[in-house]
Enzyme design. Structure first.
Site, PDB file in Angstrom:
ATOM      1  N   GLU A  96      56.044  -3.768  -3.438  1.00  0.00           N
ATOM      2  CA  GLU A  96      55.241  -3.967  -2.229  1.00  0.00           C
ATOM      3  C   GLU A  96      55.703  -2.999  -1.145  1.00  0.00           C
ATOM      4  O   GLU A  96      56.899  -2.718  -1.013  1.00  0.00           O
ATOM      5  CB  GLU A  96      55.375  -5.411  -1.743  1.00  0.00           C
ATOM      6  CG  GLU A  96      54.435  -5.808  -0.625  1.00  0.00           C
ATOM      7  CD  GLU A  96      54.467  -7.312  -0.365  1.00  0.00           C
ATOM      8  OE1 GLU A  96      54.320  -7.694   0.808  1.00  0.00           O
ATOM      9  OE2 GLU A  96      54.647  -8.097  -1.318  1.00  0.00           O
ATOM     10  N   ASP A  98      54.944  -2.592   2.996  1.00  0.00           N
ATOM     11  CA  ASP A  98      54.342  -3.429   4.038  1.00  0.00           C
ATOM     12  C   ASP A  98      54.273  -2.787   5.414  1.00  0.00           C
ATOM     13  O   ASP A  98      55.275  -2.253   5.907  1.00  0.00           O
ATOM     14  CB  ASP A  98      55.175  -4.706   4.244  1.00  0.00           C
ATOM     15  CG  ASP A  98      55.050  -5.683   3.112  1.00  0.00           C
ATOM     16  OD1 ASP A  98      54.088  -5.595   2.349  1.00  0.00           O
ATOM     17  OD2 ASP A  98      55.941  -6.551   2.999  1.00  0.00           O
ATOM     18  N   GLU A 100      53.280  -4.954   8.795  1.00  0.00           N
ATOM     19  CA  GLU A 100      52.884  -6.240   9.363  1.00  0.00           C
ATOM     20  C   GLU A 100      53.007  -6.146  10.881  1.00  0.00           C
ATOM     21  O   GLU A 100      54.016  -5.648  11.398  1.00  0.00           O
ATOM     22  CB  GLU A 100      53.764  -7.379   8.844  1.00  0.00           C
ATOM     23  CG  GLU A 100      53.594  -7.645   7.359  1.00  0.00           C
ATOM     24  CD  GLU A 100      54.386  -8.863   6.889  1.00  0.00           C
ATOM     25  OE1 GLU A 100      54.003  -9.448   5.863  1.00  0.00           O
ATOM     26  OE2 GLU A 100      55.375  -9.221   7.557  1.00  0.00           O
TER      27      GLU A 100
END
Length: 287
Positions: A96, A98, A100
């Site tokens: 993953e 990311d 955010e």
């Protein structure tokens, strides 16, 4: 990574480039009635209220690529909300990458949270404030992922580089194809001030807007790469993202961001890692 291995990886990839349309390249994977598509599929909004948030994902999987998305974050009091843009595979040992965006009360800055997971392990968080108001207009957020490195960029300015350091035993995401995801959801148990500031539902609905999806990547389909080996292919992409690295100018920009806007770096959190920091943190040129 040895040069021969890198070339063998690259020559077997055919780059798939597209200026994404939501209708062609993405679909809502939850909160279907809290998403709105407009401008012939080139733009969309995600909506969060007490009933639901919303999210979408790419129809295709990709193994390496450069993905850009323009995003305007929730305006005003966004405390407790999280807007995401990330790549992810599936399963307990997933990879993953990311972005955010953690909301805040009116007048307080968003926190841009980044992380990298490989083989199911994350704990590589770095956080930043932004040097502009991300709710006033659209800004471009980019993930570059090639066999050598991952680069997180904002409006073309690199803020973080995660290098392939498998040579010293640091896992790097390079074997699992990933889809593109975005979402808007409520996480007031942790998102703002560690959960001390809760979502004010009187300010709902909260809206995050997306546009200008650009995917320049190697597609994956039916368990194998759809890319085919072609004579001379490596030369044809020698200046593209597959070879991309930060030059001195971009490294200088990244240093400016990190010196002035970084708020958390796992590589400096010795209390969190009492038995020693992760191995990459000891590499002198690892940002």
């Amino acid at each position: 990574m040895k040069a021969g291995l890198l070339v063998s990886l690259i020559v077997n990839f055919l780059v798939v480039a597209s200026a994404g349309s939501f209708y062609n390249d993405f679909y809502f994977n939850w909160g279907h009635d809290h998403g709105k598509v407009y401008d012939n599929g080139n733009s969309l909004s995600l909506i969060l209220d007490k009933n639901s948030g919303s999210g979408f994902q790419s129809k295709k999987e990709y193994l390496f690529g450069k993905i850009d998305i323009q995003l305007k974050l929730v305006h005003g009091n966004s405390a407790g909300t999280v807007t995401t843009f990330y790549l992810s595979s599936l399963g307990p040992y997933h990879d993953e990458i990311d972005f955010e965006f953690l909301g805040n009360t009116s007048g307080q800055p968003y926190t841009l949270h980044t992380n990298v997971f490989s083989q199911g392990r994350g704990n590589r968080e770095q956080q930043f404030y932004l040097w502009f108001d991300p709710t006033a207009d659209f800004h471009t957020y980019s993930i570059l992922w090639n066999p050598q490195r991952i680069i997180f960029s904002v409006d073309g300015i690199a803020i973080r580089e995660f290098k392939n350091l498998e040579s010293i035993g640091v896992p790097f995401p390079k074997n699992q194809p990933m889809r593109i995801y975005s979402s808007l959801w409520e996480a007031d148990d942790w998102a703002t001030c560690g959960g001390r500031v809760k979502t004010d539902w009187t300010k709902a609905p909260f809206v995050a807007s997306f546009r200008n999806f650009n995917v320049n990547a190697c597609a994956w389909s039916y368990g194998a790469s759809s890319c085919k080996s072609k004579s001379g292919f490596a030369d044809s992409i020698s200046n593209s993202w597959i070879w991309e690295e930060l030059d001195a100018g971009r490294k200088g920009q990244m240093k400016w961001v990190r010196d002035n806007y970084m708020t958390y770096d796992y590589c400096k959190d010795s209390k969190r890692f009492p038995h020693g920091l992760p191995r990459e943190c000891y590499v002198t040129n690892f940002p």
